[in-house]
Write an enzyme that holds these catalytic residues in place. Structure first.
Site, PDB file in Angstrom:
ATOM      1  N   TRP A 102      37.797  21.958 -17.489  1.00 23.70           N
ATOM      2  CA  TRP A 102      37.852  22.918 -16.376  1.00 23.70           C
ATOM      3  C   TRP A 102      39.270  23.271 -15.984  1.00 23.70           C
ATOM      4  CZ3 TRP A 102      33.989  25.723 -16.522  1.00 23.70           C
ATOM      5  CH2 TRP A 102      32.693  25.220 -16.691  1.00 23.70           C
ATOM      6  N   ASP A 170      40.207  22.961  -7.392  1.00 18.11           N
ATOM      7  CA  ASP A 170      38.826  23.259  -7.763  1.00 18.11           C
ATOM      8  C   ASP A 170      37.999  22.046  -7.352  1.00 18.11           C
ATOM      9  OD1 ASP A 170      36.390  23.625  -9.024  1.00 18.11           O
ATOM     10  OD2 ASP A 170      37.225  23.982 -11.025  1.00 18.11           O
ATOM     11  N   LYS A 194      26.623  22.847  -7.854  1.00 18.71           N
ATOM     12  CA  LYS A 194      26.703  21.412  -8.073  1.00 18.71           C
ATOM     13  C   LYS A 194      26.252  20.656  -6.821  1.00 18.71           C
ATOM     14  CE  LYS A 194      28.644  22.786 -11.837  1.00 18.71           C
ATOM     15  NZ  LYS A 194      30.043  23.039 -12.090  1.00 18.71           N
TER      16      LYS A 194
HETATM   17  C1  LIG Z   1      30.813  24.007 -13.065  1.00 18.08           C
HETATM   18  C2  LIG Z   1      32.266  24.042 -12.841  1.00 18.08           C
HETATM   19  C3  LIG Z   1      33.027  25.216 -12.985  1.00 18.08           C
HETATM   20  C4  LIG Z   1      32.421  26.525 -13.454  1.00 18.08           C
HETATM   21  O1  LIG Z   1      31.602  27.060 -12.509  1.00 18.08           O
HETATM   22  P1  LIG Z   1      30.902  28.492 -12.731  1.00 18.08           P
HETATM   23  O2  LIG Z   1      30.323  28.740 -11.392  1.00 18.08           O
HETATM   24  O3  LIG Z   1      29.898  28.317 -13.814  1.00 18.08           O
HETATM   25  O4  LIG Z   1      31.966  29.459 -13.102  1.00 18.08           O
HETATM   26  C5  LIG Z   1      34.369  25.154 -12.715  1.00 18.08           C
HETATM   27  N1  LIG Z   1      34.954  24.012 -12.340  1.00 18.08           N
HETATM   28  C6  LIG Z   1      34.269  22.867 -12.196  1.00 18.08           C
HETATM   29  C7  LIG Z   1      34.966  21.637 -11.761  1.00 18.08           C
HETATM   30  C8  LIG Z   1      32.898  22.851 -12.450  1.00 18.08           C
HETATM   31  O5  LIG Z   1      32.213  21.707 -12.314  1.00 18.08           O
END
Ligand SMILES: *Cc1c(COP(=O)(O)O)cnc(C)c1O
Length: 365
Positions: A102, A170, A194
Site C-alpha cells: 500500500w 493512510d 475495512k
Molecule cells: C484496502 C486498502 C487500500 C485501498 O483501498 P481502496 O478503497 O480499495 O482504494 C489502501 N490502503 C490500505 C492500507 C488498505 O488497507
C-alpha cells in the site's frame, strides 16, 4: 439463518446490530416512506444523516476544530494521487516510508507528480516489521506513512516525529481500532470497507491550512480537497447510503466504549491469536513483535516445502470455510493464511478460529 465468521481483509464484516438496523429501515426510513438509498442527497431527510456522521467522527476521534472531515469517493487509492497533487506544491518533494504494497502504490503514484524520497523501508525482510525512524527533517512538503499494512500485517507503534513537516497517514485498515492523536497528523484518510462501512466512501481528515485553492497545475476539480471542503462533501452526489451505514457503525462504536473500547476488545482478540501462534509448534506469525497489527494477522505453518505448503494452506482454508470461518487465505505475497480481525469481529470468532487451528494441527502435522 446462519452467519459465518468472516476474516476478510476488506470488504469485511460489519456489526450484526448495524445490519439489522439497516434492514429494519430499508423500506421506510423513520416514517419518510422511502429508503435512504432513494433519497435526494440535498433533501431535508438526508442532511441530518451526513451531519450526524461527521459529528460522530469528530467526537470519536477527537478531531480538533481546525480540521475538516470529508466524505469522498474513488477509494483510498485515489488519495494516493490527491495527497501529492494538493500537498506537494511548495517544494515539489515528499518523504515516504515504504512498508509494503500500500505504501509502494502511494509512492508510485506520487512519483507521477512530484519528487519522492523513500527515507526508510522494511523491504529487506519482506516488510515484516516497521522501520524505526528518528526525527525526520528535510525539504519536504509532507511525510507519508501507511499506518497499518493490511497485507503484511504490520502496524506503527509510534508516530514519526516530523517536526513542522505535515505528516500524512493512510489509516484505512486501523481507523478507530484504538485511540489516535489526530493533532499529530496533517492529513488522515481511510477507505471505509475495512473498519467503517461497506465500500464506497473514503473518509479524509485534513488540517484546514492544507486545503489549497492552487494544487498542482492540471489537478481535476474533483481531486481538489477545496472543492469538497467548500461544499460540505456535497459538490456532487456523495455515496449517500454508505455514509448512512457508517453513521450506524460509529454509533455502535460509541455504544461499545469508543476508540478505547475498541482497543480493549481488539487487544484481547489479537493477544489470544498471537499468543497461540507464538506458543505453537505448527504455526507461526510472520510479523516481528513490536510491529504487529491488531487488525490483520498473517501466519504460516511449519511446512517449508513450497508445493506441500501450498497444498496444506489450501486444505486449511477450505476446511475452515466448511466450519463457518471464511476468507482466511493469505495474500499471495505473504502466503499462508491471514485472519483480519477488525472491530466488528467478535472475540468468539477468534476463539473458534484457534479451536479450529488446534484441531487442524493435530490432524495434519
Ligand atoms: C484496502 C486498502 C487500500 C485501498 O483501498 P481502496 O478503497 O480499495 O482504494 C489502501 N490502503 C490500505 C492500507 C488498505 O488497507
Amino acid at each position: 439463518m446462519s452467519r459465518v465468521y468472516n476474516f476478510s481483509a476488506g470488504p469485511s464484516c460489519l456489526p450484526e446490530e448495524v445490519l439489522k438496523a439497516c434492514a429494519d429501515e430499508m423500506l421506510d426510513y423513520k416514517g419518510t416512506g422511502q429508503s435512504v438509498m432513494e433519497m435526494s442527497h440535498r433533501s431535508k431527510d438526508y442532511k441530518p444523516i451526513i451531519e450526524d456522521c461527521e459529528k460522530r467522527v469528530r467526537k470519536l476521534m477527537n478531531v480538533p476544530d481546525n480540521y475538516s472531515v470529508l466524505f469522498l469517493q474513488g477509494g483510498a487509492s485515489t488519495q494516493f494521487a490527491m495527497v501529492p497533487l494538493n500537498l506537494g506544491i511548495k517544494k515539489g518533494k515528499a518523504a515516504y516510508i515504504n512498508t509494503g504494497i500500500w505504501s509502494n502504490k502511494a509512492i508510485k503514484e506520487a512519483k507521477r507528480y512530484i519528487d519522492v524520497d523513500v527515507i526508510a523501508s522494511s523491504e529487506d525482510k519482506n516488510f515484516s516489521y516497521i522501520p524505526k525512524v528518528e526525527k525526520i527533517s528535510g525539504d519536504y512538503d509532507y511525510v507519508y506513512v501507511c499506518f497499518n499494512n493490511t497485507i503484511k500485517g504490520t502496524h506503527y507503534e509510534y508516530i514519526p516525529d516530523t517536526g513542522d513537516i505535515p505528516l500524512v497517514a493512510d489509516i484505512s485498515s486501523c481507523i478507530l481500532s484504538e485511540p489516535l492523536d489526530v493533532s499529530k497528523f496533517a492529513l488522515l484518510f481511510a477507505g471505509a470497507q475495512k473498519n467503517l462501512a461497506p465500500a464506497g466512501v473514503t473518509l479524509v481528515i485534513i488540517r484546514n491550512d492544507l486545503i489549497t485553492d492552487e494544487p498542482l497545475k492540471g489537478t481535476p476539480t474533483m481531486l481538489k480537497y477545496k472543492t469538497h471542503a467548500d461544499e460540505g462533501s456535497m459538490f456532487n452526489t456523495p455515496p449517500c447510503y454508505t455514509i448512512y451505514v457508517m453513521g450506524k457503525v460509529l454509533e455502535w462504536i460509541e455504544k461499545n466504549g469508543g476508540a478505547e473500547g475498541m482497543a480493549k476488545r481488539n487487544r484481547e482478540k489479537a493477544e489470544l491469536l498471537y499468543n497461540y501462534l507464538d506458543n505453537s509448534s505448527v504455526y507461526h506469525a510472520t510479523v516481528e513483535k513490536g510491529s504487529r497489527s491488531l487488525m490483520n494477522v498473517p501466519f504460516l505453518t511449519k511446512e517449508t516445502d513450497a508445493e506441500k505448503a501450498d497444498a496444506i494452506n489450501k486444505k486449511f482454508v477450505a476446511e475452515a470455510a466448511a466450519c463457518g470461518l471464511v476468507n482466511l487465505a493469505g495474500h499471495r505475497t505473504v502466503g499462508g493464511m491471514r485472519a483480519s480481525i477488525y472491530n466488528a469481529m467478535p472475540v468468539e470468532g477468534v476463539k473458534k478460529l484457534i479451536e479450529f487451528m488446534d484441531k487442524f494441527a493435530k490432524e495434519n502435522f
